[in-house]
Design a protein around this motif. Sequence first.
Motif, PDB file in Angstrom:
ATOM      1  N   ASN A 178       0.820  -1.214   0.000  1.00 19.50           N
ATOM      2  CA  ASN A 178       0.000   0.000   0.000  1.00 19.50           C
ATOM      3  C   ASN A 178       0.850   1.258   0.000  1.00 19.50           C
ATOM      4  N   ASN A 179       2.063   1.135   0.561  1.00 19.69           N
ATOM      5  CA  ASN A 179       2.922   2.310   0.712  1.00 19.69           C
ATOM      6  C   ASN A 179       4.280   2.129   0.045  1.00 19.69           C
ATOM      7  N   GLY A 180       4.359   1.216  -0.920  1.00 26.63           N
ATOM      8  CA  GLY A 180       5.630   0.965  -1.579  1.00 26.63           C
ATOM      9  C   GLY A 180       5.950  -0.513  -1.596  1.00 26.63           C
ATOM     10  N   PRO A 181       7.137  -0.885  -2.058  1.00 27.30           N
ATOM     11  CA  PRO A 181       7.508  -2.298  -2.187  1.00 27.30           C
ATOM     12  C   PRO A 181       7.703  -2.981  -0.840  1.00 27.30           C
ATOM     13  N   VAL A 182       7.288  -4.242  -0.770  1.00 25.48           N
ATOM     14  CA  VAL A 182       7.459  -5.062   0.433  1.00 25.48           C
ATOM     15  C   VAL A 182       7.910  -6.445  -0.005  1.00 25.48           C
ATOM     16  N   PRO A 183       8.564  -7.214   0.878  1.00 21.59           N
ATOM     17  CA  PRO A 183       8.966  -8.578   0.507  1.00 21.59           C
ATOM     18  C   PRO A 183       7.749  -9.468   0.279  1.00 21.59           C
ATOM     19  N   TRP A 184       7.921 -10.490  -0.565  1.00 24.23           N
ATOM     20  CA  TRP A 184       6.791 -11.336  -0.925  1.00 24.23           C
ATOM     21  C   TRP A 184       6.148 -11.989   0.286  1.00 24.23           C
ATOM     22  N   PHE A 185       6.968 -12.336   1.299  1.00 23.63           N
ATOM     23  CA  PHE A 185       6.431 -13.080   2.440  1.00 23.63           C
ATOM     24  C   PHE A 185       5.621 -12.203   3.388  1.00 23.63           C
ATOM     25  N   ALA A 186       5.505 -10.903   3.082  1.00 22.45           N
ATOM     26  CA  ALA A 186       4.643 -10.023   3.875  1.00 22.45           C
ATOM     27  C   ALA A 186       3.232  -9.931   3.292  1.00 22.45           C
ATOM     28  N   TYR A 187       2.995 -10.611   2.163  1.00 23.50           N
ATOM     29  CA  TYR A 187       1.704 -10.426   1.489  1.00 23.50           C
ATOM     30  C   TYR A 187       0.531 -10.896   2.339  1.00 23.50           C
ATOM     31  N   GLY A 188       0.761 -11.898   3.201  1.00 23.40           N
ATOM     32  CA  GLY A 188      -0.335 -12.422   4.018  1.00 23.40           C
ATOM     33  C   GLY A 188      -0.600 -11.624   5.281  1.00 23.40           C
ATOM     34  N   CYS A 189       0.275 -10.682   5.595  1.00 23.90           N
ATOM     35  CA  CYS A 189       0.121  -9.862   6.800  1.00 23.90           C
ATOM     36  C   CYS A 189       0.505  -8.421   6.472  1.00 23.90           C
ATOM     37  N   LEU A 190       0.030  -7.956   5.322  1.00 22.35           N
ATOM     38  CA  LEU A 190       0.489  -6.686   4.765  1.00 22.35           C
ATOM     39  C   LEU A 190       0.201  -5.502   5.677  1.00 22.35           C
ATOM     40  N   ASP A 191      -1.023  -5.404   6.195  1.00 21.44           N
ATOM     41  CA  ASP A 191      -1.373  -4.260   7.032  1.00 21.44           C
ATOM     42  C   ASP A 191      -0.507  -4.223   8.286  1.00 21.44           C
ATOM     43  N   GLU A 192      -0.351  -5.378   8.941  1.00 23.10           N
ATOM     44  CA  GLU A 192       0.466  -5.456  10.148  1.00 23.10           C
ATOM     45  C   GLU A 192       1.916  -5.091   9.839  1.00 23.10           C
ATOM     46  N   TYR A 193       2.424  -5.591   8.714  1.00 28.73           N
ATOM     47  CA  TYR A 193       3.817  -5.352   8.335  1.00 28.73           C
ATOM     48  C   TYR A 193       4.062  -3.872   8.080  1.00 28.73           C
ATOM     49  N   GLU A 194       3.170  -3.235   7.348  1.00 23.00           N
ATOM     50  CA  GLU A 194       3.406  -1.838   6.953  1.00 23.00           C
ATOM     51  C   GLU A 194       3.274  -0.874   8.126  1.00 23.00           C
ATOM     52  N   LYS A 195       2.524  -1.256   9.133  1.00 17.72           N
ATOM     53  CA  LYS A 195       2.372  -0.390  10.308  1.00 17.72           C
ATOM     54  C   LYS A 195       3.508  -0.573  11.309  1.00 17.72           C
ATOM     55  N   ALA A 196       4.294  -1.635  11.156  1.00 16.35           N
ATOM     56  CA  ALA A 196       5.311  -1.993  12.147  1.00 16.35           C
ATOM     57  C   ALA A 196       6.553  -1.120  12.019  1.00 16.35           C
ATOM     58  N   ASP A 197       7.308  -1.021  13.137  1.00 12.51           N
ATOM     59  CA  ASP A 197       8.599  -0.341  13.071  1.00 12.51           C
ATOM     60  C   ASP A 197       9.638  -1.307  12.506  1.00 12.51           C
TER      61      ASP A 197
END
Length: 250
Positions: A178-197
């Motif tokens: 939602n806010n740029g590129p992320v690793p593939w293994f974050a796809y199942g927990c995207l919201d939690e991952y992007e909000k994390a420090d």
Amino acid sequence: LVDNVLLIEGITRAGKFLTGNILDGFEGVEHYQYIGLLEHIPFLVRLNFMDFNLAKAIIQCQIDNNAYDSMVGRNLNFRHDDKSSIYNSPRFKEYVQRTLNEDGDVVVNSIKQQKSYFPYILHEAFPNIMLYFDIYPECKVVRIDRDPIDLVYSWHNLGWGRRWGQDLKDFSLSIEGNNGPVPWFAYGCLDEYEKADEMDKVIISIASIAEMGRETYNSLNDGQKKRIHMLTFENLVTNPDEEIKRLSAF
């Protein structure tokens, strides 16, 4: 061309290159290689970005091409300080000699007759290992694990909570978040991952990879499970003789 594929798999910083250097000393095992596509394509299939038959064709072509090149001394890693450097192989002189040997059909026939294992390093690929069993039913997997606290510490020190999709030295494929590129293994927990420090991104990543890996292992049949050798970094460095015996039996 190649049927005997040996995959050395584990989470980043688990000890794959150490394991590869040990396997390099076994008879019938070639020097291990790293090809990024071999770990990228399986998750592209998992996320429905790539058709299985296309993935199969590319992987087989890459492995066949790489195996042939290895047998003629082409594209080997001669960088002295790399763990995967050809200088670390006990058969270093043999690999150098290959650069002077005949190429062509004689190499193809040698691969077919010797039936050596061609090993490849894979990072974070165990959740998608089923793809390799579908392509290479006789392949073997050496899976190395490490204490997750040590993995988190190592990842955090190397900045993997911020580098995915940002660092120009990160040559892995990322997916669009939602806010740029992320690793593939974050796809199942995207919201939690992007909000994390930064630290929590590392913890979430390693936990996600481990959980998907457990689910995948539980989905395999008994024959496939027998083709996987599990070991831990801790046992390998504290009890190497016993672990090497187990690897040899495998």
